[in-house]
Write a protein that holds these residues in place. Structure first.
Motif, PDB file in Angstrom:
ATOM      1  N   MET A  42      -5.844 -16.882  21.697  1.00  0.00           N
ATOM      2  CA  MET A  42      -5.461 -15.935  20.659  1.00  0.00           C
ATOM      3  C   MET A  42      -6.392 -14.735  20.686  1.00  0.00           C
ATOM      4  O   MET A  42      -7.488 -14.794  21.258  1.00  0.00           O
ATOM      5  N   HIS A 204       0.310 -15.475  19.282  1.00  0.00           N
ATOM      6  CA  HIS A 204      -0.311 -14.804  18.138  1.00  0.00           C
ATOM      7  C   HIS A 204       0.012 -15.548  16.850  1.00  0.00           C
ATOM      8  O   HIS A 204      -0.357 -15.098  15.771  1.00  0.00           O
ATOM      9  N   THR A 215      -8.486 -23.971  20.370  1.00  0.00           N
ATOM     10  CA  THR A 215      -8.117 -22.563  20.457  1.00  0.00           C
ATOM     11  C   THR A 215      -9.329 -21.751  20.872  1.00  0.00           C
ATOM     12  O   THR A 215     -10.435 -21.967  20.359  1.00  0.00           O
ATOM     13  N   ALA A 232      -5.297 -12.819  14.165  1.00  0.00           N
ATOM     14  CA  ALA A 232      -5.048 -13.050  15.581  1.00  0.00           C
ATOM     15  C   ALA A 232      -4.128 -12.015  16.182  1.00  0.00           C
ATOM     16  O   ALA A 232      -4.044 -11.865  17.375  1.00  0.00           O
TER      17      ALA A 232
END
Length: 233
Positions: A42, A204, A215, A232
C-alpha cells in the motif's frame, strides 16, 4: 523447519530519469515473501507500487540490488532468461484482466505453457485442471467477451498460477469489480496462496489488504512504517 522464500528482494533500487532529474522509483527496498504468504503493498499514488511489482516479476530490472526467485538470482540474466522465469515461475494479475480476446478461456489459461513449448494437448489438460480448481471449468470454451468481469478475473488468476508457477503478482486486481465480486475474487486469490504460492498484492483498499498476512507501505520508493490515520490512497 524454515521454508525458503519464493521471492527475495535485496537492497533494490530502480532509478528513472525525468529530464535533468533522476528519481528513485524504488530506493534500497528489501522484502521477502514465503510460500503460503500474501503480502499487501500500500501507499500513495506514485510511491513505487507498480514499479515494485514490475521489478519483482522481472518485467523491469533494478539499477542496484538483487531479485531472487525460487533461489535463482536474476541479476545478469538475459532478456530471454528473464522471460523464461516469467513463463515458469511468475504469474501476473492485472486490474483489467488482460485476457486475449481471440482465444477461449481455456486457451488463455494454457497460453503461458504453450509459449514455454509445452505440447498443446498437455497444456490444455493443465488449463482445464486449473479452471476446475477455481470452479470455472464450464467456461473453458467461451471467449472473454462472453463472461463477466468477475469470471474473467478468476480466469486471470488461474492463468497466473497454471503449471508450476509459484509467485503471483497482483496489481489492483479488484479495481474494475463491484464490491461483492471483488470479495469473491480476493477469497479465491487467498485460497491459491494458501495452497502454497507466494503473492504480492498492490491495493489501495484496506478491506482487501486485510486478506494478506502482512502489509508493507511504500512512500517515495521506500518501505516505511505507516502513521496512525495515514491515507493509503
Amino acid at each position: 523447519m524454515t521454508t525458503s522464500p519464493i521471492l527475495t528482494m535485496e537492497n533494490v533500487t530502480r532509478l528513472h530519469t525525468d529530464g535533468p532529474r533522476t528519481i528513485a522509483a524504488l530506493d534500497n527496498v528489501s522484502l521477502s515473501v514465503a510460500p503460503g504468504e500474501l503480502v499487501a503493498v500500500m501507499g500513495p499514488s506514485g510511491s513505487g507500487k507498480s514499479t515494485l511489482l514490475n521489478v519483482a516479476g522481472t518485467l523491469d530490472t533494478p539499477n542496484h540490488g538483487h531479485i531472487i526467485i525460487n533461489g535463482r538470482d536474476t541479476a545478469g540474466l538475459s532478456r530471454t532468461e528473464r522471460a523464461a522465469i516469467r513463463r515458469r515461475d511468475v504469474g501476473f494479475v492485472f486490474q483489467h484482466y488482460n485476457l486475449v480476446p481471440t482465444l477461449t478461456v481455456a486457451e488463455n489459461v494454457a497460453l503461458p505453457l504453450e509459449l514455454d513449448n509445452v505440447p498443446r494437448r498437455e497444456a490444455r489438460a493443465a488449463a482445464l485442471a486449473a479452471l476446475e480448481g477455481i470452479d470455472q471449468a464450464d467456461l473453458a470454451d467461451r471467449f472473454p467477451a462472453e463472461i463477466s468481469g468477475g469470471q474473467a478475473q478468476r480466469v486471470a488468476i488461474a492463468r497466473a498460477l497454471v503449471g508450476e508457477r509459484s509467485l503471483l503478482l497482483a496489481d489492483e486486481p479488484t479495481g474494475a469489480l463491484d464490491t461483492t465480486t471483488a470479495e469473491s475474487v480476493m477469497a479465491l486469490l487467498r485460497s491459491r496462496i494458501d495452497a502454497g504460492a507466494a503473492g504480492l498484492l498492490v491495493t489501495h483498499e484496506p478491506r482487501f489488504a486485510a486478506y494478506a498476512d502482512r502489509t508493507v507501505w511504500l512512500r517515495d520508493g521506500q518501505l516505511v512504517q505507516p502513521h496512525a490515520g495515514s491515507d493509503a490512497r
